[in-house]
Motif scaffolding. Structure first.
Motif, PDB file in Angstrom:
ATOM      1  N   LYS A   5      14.468 -41.587  69.352  1.00 59.14           N
ATOM      2  CA  LYS A   5      15.722 -41.055  69.904  1.00 59.14           C
ATOM      3  C   LYS A   5      15.554 -39.573  70.206  1.00 59.14           C
ATOM      4  O   LYS A   5      15.014 -38.822  69.385  1.00 59.14           O
ATOM      5  CB  LYS A   5      16.863 -41.289  68.898  1.00 59.14           C
ATOM      6  N   THR A   9      19.290 -31.356  73.279  1.00 57.99           N
ATOM      7  CA  THR A   9      18.401 -30.233  73.602  1.00 57.99           C
ATOM      8  C   THR A   9      17.033 -30.752  74.031  1.00 57.99           C
ATOM      9  O   THR A   9      16.385 -30.161  74.903  1.00 57.99           O
ATOM     10  CB  THR A   9      18.210 -29.306  72.380  1.00 57.99           C
ATOM     11  N   ASP A 201      22.261 -40.883  67.321  1.00 55.77           N
ATOM     12  CA  ASP A 201      21.476 -41.163  66.099  1.00 55.77           C
ATOM     13  C   ASP A 201      21.832 -42.551  65.578  1.00 55.77           C
ATOM     14  O   ASP A 201      20.962 -43.316  65.138  1.00 55.77           O
ATOM     15  CB  ASP A 201      21.826 -40.168  64.977  1.00 55.77           C
ATOM     16  N   TRP A 219      14.102 -37.480  67.296  1.00 60.15           N
ATOM     17  CA  TRP A 219      13.477 -36.241  67.789  1.00 60.15           C
ATOM     18  C   TRP A 219      14.578 -35.244  68.144  1.00 60.15           C
ATOM     19  O   TRP A 219      15.483 -35.544  68.912  1.00 60.15           O
ATOM     20  CB  TRP A 219      12.635 -36.542  69.027  1.00 60.15           C
ATOM     21  N   ILE A 222      14.528 -29.093  65.782  1.00 56.99           N
ATOM     22  CA  ILE A 222      14.178 -28.357  64.564  1.00 56.99           C
ATOM     23  C   ILE A 222      13.227 -29.239  63.758  1.00 56.99           C
ATOM     24  O   ILE A 222      13.234 -30.462  63.902  1.00 56.99           O
ATOM     25  CB  ILE A 222      15.475 -27.998  63.783  1.00 56.99           C
ATOM     26  N   GLY A 224      12.777 -31.074  61.193  1.00 56.79           N
ATOM     27  CA  GLY A 224      13.322 -31.901  60.111  1.00 56.79           C
ATOM     28  C   GLY A 224      14.582 -31.334  59.479  1.00 56.79           C
ATOM     29  O   GLY A 224      15.131 -30.325  59.923  1.00 56.79           O
ATOM     30  N   ILE A 225      15.015 -32.013  58.423  1.00 60.61           N
ATOM     31  CA  ILE A 225      16.227 -31.582  57.711  1.00 60.61           C
ATOM     32  C   ILE A 225      15.874 -30.382  56.838  1.00 60.61           C
ATOM     33  O   ILE A 225      14.898 -30.428  56.086  1.00 60.61           O
ATOM     34  CB  ILE A 225      16.776 -32.726  56.825  1.00 60.61           C
ATOM     35  N   ASN A 228      19.307 -26.221  53.768  1.00 58.90           N
ATOM     36  CA  ASN A 228      20.651 -25.671  53.915  1.00 58.90           C
ATOM     37  C   ASN A 228      20.904 -25.551  55.417  1.00 58.90           C
ATOM     38  O   ASN A 228      19.989 -25.737  56.224  1.00 58.90           O
ATOM     39  CB  ASN A 228      20.733 -24.296  53.226  1.00 58.90           C
ATOM     40  N   ASP A 229      22.123 -25.248  55.787  1.00 60.96           N
ATOM     41  CA  ASP A 229      22.455 -25.203  57.216  1.00 60.96           C
ATOM     42  C   ASP A 229      21.832 -23.960  57.869  1.00 60.96           C
ATOM     43  O   ASP A 229      22.263 -22.836  57.588  1.00 60.96           O
ATOM     44  CB  ASP A 229      23.984 -25.189  57.374  1.00 60.96           C
ATOM     45  N   PRO A 230      20.831 -24.148  58.739  1.00 63.30           N
ATOM     46  CA  PRO A 230      20.128 -22.980  59.297  1.00 63.30           C
ATOM     47  C   PRO A 230      21.014 -22.133  60.202  1.00 63.30           C
ATOM     48  O   PRO A 230      20.671 -20.997  60.515  1.00 63.30           O
ATOM     49  CB  PRO A 230      18.976 -23.609  60.082  1.00 63.30           C
ATOM     50  N   ARG A 231      22.160 -22.689  60.612  1.00 66.93           N
ATOM     51  CA  ARG A 231      23.062 -21.902  61.461  1.00 66.93           C
ATOM     52  C   ARG A 231      23.849 -20.907  60.623  1.00 66.93           C
ATOM     53  O   ARG A 231      24.393 -19.937  61.137  1.00 66.93           O
ATOM     54  CB  ARG A 231      24.039 -22.824  62.199  1.00 66.93           C
ATOM     55  N   ALA A 255      25.745 -32.282  57.187  1.00 64.92           N
ATOM     56  CA  ALA A 255      24.515 -31.787  57.815  1.00 64.92           C
ATOM     57  C   ALA A 255      24.515 -32.263  59.274  1.00 64.92           C
ATOM     58  O   ALA A 255      24.299 -33.430  59.565  1.00 64.92           O
ATOM     59  CB  ALA A 255      23.295 -32.318  57.084  1.00 64.92           C
ATOM     60  N   LYS A 256      24.751 -31.354  60.188  1.00 62.98           N
ATOM     61  CA  LYS A 256      25.001 -31.727  61.583  1.00 62.98           C
ATOM     62  C   LYS A 256      23.804 -32.440  62.222  1.00 62.98           C
ATOM     63  O   LYS A 256      23.953 -33.162  63.210  1.00 62.98           O
ATOM     64  CB  LYS A 256      25.322 -30.447  62.367  1.00 62.98           C
ATOM     65  N   ILE A 257      22.653 -32.248  61.634  1.00 65.43           N
ATOM     66  CA  ILE A 257      21.446 -32.806  62.239  1.00 65.43           C
ATOM     67  C   ILE A 257      21.489 -34.335  62.344  1.00 65.43           C
ATOM     68  O   ILE A 257      20.839 -34.929  63.198  1.00 65.43           O
ATOM     69  CB  ILE A 257      20.188 -32.316  61.486  1.00 65.43           C
TER      70      ILE A 257
END
Ligand code: ADP
Ligand code: ASP
Ligand code: MG
Length: 443
Positions: A5, A9, A201, A219, A222, A224-225, A228-231, A255-257
């Motif tokens: 998937k 982006t 997803d 895919w 970033i 992987g998970i 913590n939230d990188p944003r 976790a938005k990912i």
């Protein structure tokens, strides 16, 4: 067969689409089943178009449609090297945008809105298939609207999906690459619908589970998970492995990912989910599987927009049947409860769906004094949080020494602690947890 998937982006420009085309070219005679999101920003633009149409402002809608069309025509030019395919994609886009414009002239309801929202994935999947065909791949586009369906509770109808998918593959054998749209589906009434934002997803996990593939690859942009939230928090790090339950908790609690419920079908089918980075395909990413690695707290996530409801009743709380009556009210209004805490004189719960809040409060008042706190945030901490391990929950709580905590939930599973704080305290809570749980461990 591999299920792969690619998120918004990952297919966000013509060049990115070309990179994806290379990644999905099968090696060693394998077949790839590819699930695509809309190009990044497109679904947001479609939401905006629908919003203008709800507000009876066709001019506003047309402005966005025109802008989007210009962008797509540019993508089509850059995507193809041959005039034949450039023309094919241009013709397809012209039909698509004529269709979108037709909504500015008719009555607009939630049915039309869902049709509009589906066009992003329809466009990206057609463009990708044209690109694959242009480069000589043996590829075919399967329409997700013929495969993915939800039931009367708006949940994916797994048996239907598996049956339709297998029938489609049987009717179209021998292709190297099968392409389909993520996110979009039909509902129990046959209308066009979707699996909610980020739903591609979910499509990928449903397809991987139905086909019992070796793994489901998600895919994204970033590696992987992260823990913590990188944003919101600097210096987060990828977590290389997560147990299904840990990932499910993280996704559900913010976790938005990952789409909130996409792990469920993979977990039930026992198919591992691998998160990979389209921008750096050789990076290891994260594997989510059935192995529980002991001895560490792995990650934290935050979900905001939460409402806390407290019902106090010294008279009734311990009377048997009281909690059942309280929960029945939420059930009646089809509102799920995320966190629950009880004491001898009260019970607190949290919800994220506020659409029936006024009715729920009204009914709860029959059983006690009700107070409501909006704009709260659930912080979810996942890892080896089995009660027999001493000290892990203490480390998590140490991080909260200067932050007011409204509720704590621990012991519901062996993998999670949830804390309720105000949305205002979200960022500093995540930071404090990173400092206490992850950064300190490295010193
Ligand atoms: P896609 O469009 O590929 O589905 P998303 O935007 O839905 O991608 O998800 C990827 C984004 O999720 C990342 O770019 C990152 O900003 C965000 N994110 C939030 N929490 C995390 C986390 N714990 N680990 C990794 N990324 C996260
Ligand atoms: N395009 C949809 C969205 O933006 C679905 C997805 O990307 O997964 O939410
Ligand atoms: Mg996503």
């Amino acid at each position: 067969m591999n299920v792969m998937k690619f998120g918004g982006t990952s297919v966000g420009t013509a060049q990115r689409m070309k990179d994806v085309a290379k990644l999905i070219t099968p090696r060693n005679g394998e077949q790839n089943f590819v699930v695509l999101s809309a190009m990044s920003g497109t679904t947001n633009s479609l939401v905006e178009i629908a919003d203008y149409l709800y507000k009876k402002n066709p001019e506003g809608a047309n402005t966005i449609i025109n802008k989007l069309e210009r962008k797509y025509l540019q993508h089509a030019d850059e995507l193809h090297t041959t005039e034949e395919y450039r023309e094919l994609t241009r013709k397809f886009l012209s039909e698509e945008f004529t269709y979108l414009r037709s909504f500015t002239k008719i009555m607009f309801t939630s049915f039309e809105e869902k049709v509009i929202l589906a066009q992003g994935e329809i466009i990206s999947s057609n463009m990708m298939t044209n690109l694959l065909l242009e480069t000589g791949q043996k590829a075919i586009l399967l329409n997700a609207l013929d495969i993915v369906r939800t039931d009367k509770n708006a949940e994916p109808d797994f048996n239907y999906i598996r049956e339709k998918l297998l029938a489609k593959l049987e009717a179209n054998p021998g292709y190297d690459i099968y392409v389909t749209q993520g996110y979009i589906c039909r509902n129990a009434y046959g209308e066009i619908d979707n699996l909610l934002r980020g739903g591609s997803d979910y499509t990928a996990c449903l397809i991987g589970a139905a086909l019992q593939t070796k793994e489901i690859q998600i895919w994204t942009d970033i590696d992987g998970i992260h823990n913590n939230d990188p944003r919101l928090v600097p210096h987060t790090e990828p977590v290389r492995q997560l147990y299904f339950e840990e990932a499910a908790e993280l996704a559900y609690f913010g976790a938005k990912i990952l789409h909130p419920t996409c792990i469920q079908p993979a977990k039930f089918a026992g198919v591992p989910v691998r998160l990979l980075n389209t921008m750096e395909p050789s990076a290891p990413g994260t594997i989510i599987n059935n192995e529980m690695q002991h001895g560490s707290i792995k990650a934290v996530a935050a979900k905001d927009g939460i409402t806390a409801i407290q019902i106090q009743s010294s008279r009734m709380l311990l009377a048997h049947g009281f909690l059942c009556k309280v929960f029945d009210i939420f059930e009646e209004y089809k509102t799920s409860i995320d966190m629950v805490c009880t004491s001898e004189v009260g019970v607190s719960v949290t919800i994220d769906n506020k659409s029936h809040l006024a009715d729920i409060i009204n009914e709860l008042k029959k059983y006690g004094t009700v107070s409501v706190e909006p704009n709260m945030c659930i912080i979810c901490i996942v890892g080896d949080l089995d009660s027999t391990n001493v000290g892990f929950e203490t480390r998590a709580m140490m991080a909260m020494k200067n932050i007011p905590v409204r509720m704590i939930s621990y012991g519901g599973s062996n993998y999670n602690i949830s804390l309720l704080v105000t949305e205002k305290d979200k960022q500093r809570t995540l930071q404090a947890l990173s400092d206490n749980l992850f950064n300190q461990a490295k010193d």
